[in-house]
Design a protein around this motif. Structure first.
Motif, PDB file in Angstrom:
ATOM      1  N   ILE A  79      41.761  34.981  44.430  1.00 27.76           N
ATOM      2  CA  ILE A  79      40.413  35.168  43.650  1.00 27.76           C
ATOM      3  C   ILE A  79      40.718  36.323  42.873  1.00 27.76           C
ATOM      4  O   ILE A  79      41.078  37.683  43.235  1.00 27.76           O
ATOM      5  CB  ILE A  79      39.378  35.194  44.670  1.00 27.76           C
ATOM      6  N   PHE A 101      43.286  31.471  40.925  1.00 26.08           N
ATOM      7  CA  PHE A 101      44.617  31.419  40.561  1.00 26.08           C
ATOM      8  C   PHE A 101      45.357  31.075  41.960  1.00 26.08           C
ATOM      9  O   PHE A 101      44.885  31.011  42.941  1.00 26.08           O
ATOM     10  CB  PHE A 101      45.338  32.777  39.888  1.00 26.08           C
ATOM     11  N   GLU A 127      47.829  45.489  45.095  1.00 27.98           N
ATOM     12  CA  GLU A 127      46.290  45.114  45.304  1.00 27.98           C
ATOM     13  C   GLU A 127      46.072  44.838  46.792  1.00 27.98           C
ATOM     14  O   GLU A 127      46.588  43.909  47.320  1.00 27.98           O
ATOM     15  CB  GLU A 127      46.212  44.073  44.490  1.00 27.98           C
ATOM     16  N   GLU A 129      44.067  43.445  49.646  1.00 27.41           N
ATOM     17  CA  GLU A 129      43.034  42.529  49.820  1.00 27.41           C
ATOM     18  C   GLU A 129      42.946  41.994  51.316  1.00 27.41           C
ATOM     19  O   GLU A 129      43.744  41.912  52.277  1.00 27.41           O
ATOM     20  CB  GLU A 129      43.626  41.250  49.141  1.00 27.41           C
ATOM     21  N   ASP A 158      48.412  41.847  47.121  1.00 28.20           N
ATOM     22  CA  ASP A 158      48.675  40.884  45.941  1.00 28.20           C
ATOM     23  C   ASP A 158      49.231  41.575  44.874  1.00 28.20           C
ATOM     24  O   ASP A 158      49.190  41.891  43.803  1.00 28.20           O
ATOM     25  CB  ASP A 158      47.318  40.364  45.567  1.00 28.20           C
ATOM     26  N   LYS A 177      52.277  36.837  39.566  1.00 27.30           N
ATOM     27  CA  LYS A 177      51.958  37.240  40.929  1.00 27.30           C
ATOM     28  C   LYS A 177      52.713  36.194  42.007  1.00 27.30           C
ATOM     29  O   LYS A 177      52.439  36.553  43.127  1.00 27.30           O
ATOM     30  CB  LYS A 177      50.489  36.967  41.274  1.00 27.30           C
ATOM     31  N   GLY A 246      40.679  39.159  46.648  1.00 21.85           N
ATOM     32  CA  GLY A 246      40.258  39.848  45.623  1.00 21.85           C
ATOM     33  C   GLY A 246      40.467  41.110  45.964  1.00 21.85           C
ATOM     34  O   GLY A 246      40.422  41.578  47.310  1.00 21.85           O
ATOM     35  N   THR A 247      40.629  42.224  44.902  1.00 23.20           N
ATOM     36  CA  THR A 247      40.951  43.590  45.213  1.00 23.20           C
ATOM     37  C   THR A 247      39.991  44.381  44.757  1.00 23.20           C
ATOM     38  O   THR A 247      39.325  44.256  43.751  1.00 23.20           O
ATOM     39  CB  THR A 247      42.611  44.098  44.517  1.00 23.20           C
TER      40      THR A 247
HETATM   41 ZN    ZN Z   1      44.304  40.281  43.685  1.00 20.18          ZN
END
Ligand code: ZN
Length: 284
Positions: A79, A101, A127, A129, A158, A177, A246-247
């Motif tokens: 995310i 993604f 990142e 997470e 991430d 990524k 998410g980060t």
């Molecule tokens: Zn991320």
């Protein structure tokens, strides 16, 4: 419970559970002889794993090397911009719907393993997470029931090649990524019952011991139940699927001057209740 994948004396990956004094090898202790944690989740065996944890005679391994808890997920979903202040530092609008993604599953690596810095990028970033691990097939799940499909949580980094993610034609988020080793996870899969509120966990990342990211999962824009429900309307989530949620702020490319990962750098991601995920960077 802290579920693990460990390297056995025979050199093969086995599913296990960490207990005081060692690891219980689930590939021999359960009658189904599961060969991976994905099979333990898909076979709904967690109740019996909990019973085994009460039985000291079940401990078969003392020394162990922990590997990625889910080395072979069917899907890795990630995310984007899911912390409000990270969206702002990235110069992006705060999303009104999840930005989704993927990462190729070949990017998974484990705790203490090397993050390989590819020759094709000069802008590799970190990142921190919280990663959700799916426990049951989830298709068209209402938000009110979504948490029942979550097996537990692990820590993820991430890792992102910003030059690929942001400056290739069309913006290549997936490629940027998905370089090999760009999805370190671990060290364990902590089951959902051990984390009463996953939206109240401190999360931080240290680079070579210096604090770079520090936040709390209370600041997630889209929460875990929303994400599971949202994704499940598009495709069925499978046991062992990973959702990188998410980060928070503090990533390298948003700093002035920018910070990118170099050979020898050590990333440590720590999440309350989940431990520390440590990885060292080397030139590929
Ligand atoms: Zn991320």
């Amino acid at each position: 419970m802290k579920l693990v994948t460990f390297l056995s004396d025979e050199g093969k990956l086995s599913p296990g559970v960490l207990v005081d004094g060692g690891v219980i090898d689930l590939s021999s202790a359960l009658p189904e002889k599961p060969s991976a944690l994905r099979d333990v989740l898909a076979g709904d065996m967690l109740g019996r794993v909990a019973e085994l944890c009460q039985d000291a005679s079940a401990i078969t391994v003392t020394g162990r090397v922990l590997k990625s808890p889910i080395p072979d997920p069917a899907n890795i979903i990630a995310i984007g911009l899911n912390y409000r202040d990270h969206a702002i530092e990235s110069g992006m609008a705060i999303p009104e719907e999840p930005i989704v993604f993927g990462k190729f599953t070949s990017s998974v690596c484990g705790p203490e393993e090397t993050i390989s810095l590819p020759g094709a990028s000069r802008e590799v970033d970190y990142e921190a997470e919280l990663v959700v691990v799916i426990g049951r097939r989830a298709s068209h799940v209402p938000q009110s029931e979504a948490m029942e499909y979550v097996a537990g949580y692990t820590i993820g980094n991430d890792v992102s090649a910003r030059d690929w993610q942001l400056r290739k034609p069309g913006g290549q988020w997936i490629l940027g990524k998905s370089f090999a080793t760009f999805a370190p996870i671990g060290p364990t899969l902590v089951t959902r019952d051990e984390i009463p509120d996953p939206h109240a966990l401190s999360i931080q990342l240290k680079l070579n011991g210096q604090l770079m990211q520090s936040s709390n999962t209370s600041r997630l824009i889209f929460r875990i139940d929303q994400l599971v429900s949202y994704l499940s309307q598009v495709f069925p989530l499978q046991p062992g699927d990973l959702i990188f949620t998410g980060t928070p702020p503090g990533v390298g490319f948003a700093r002035k001057p920018a910070v990118f990962l170099q050979p020898g750098d050590v990333c440590e991601v720590e999440i309350e209740g989940l431990g520390i995920l440590r990885n060292t960077c080397r030139r590929a």
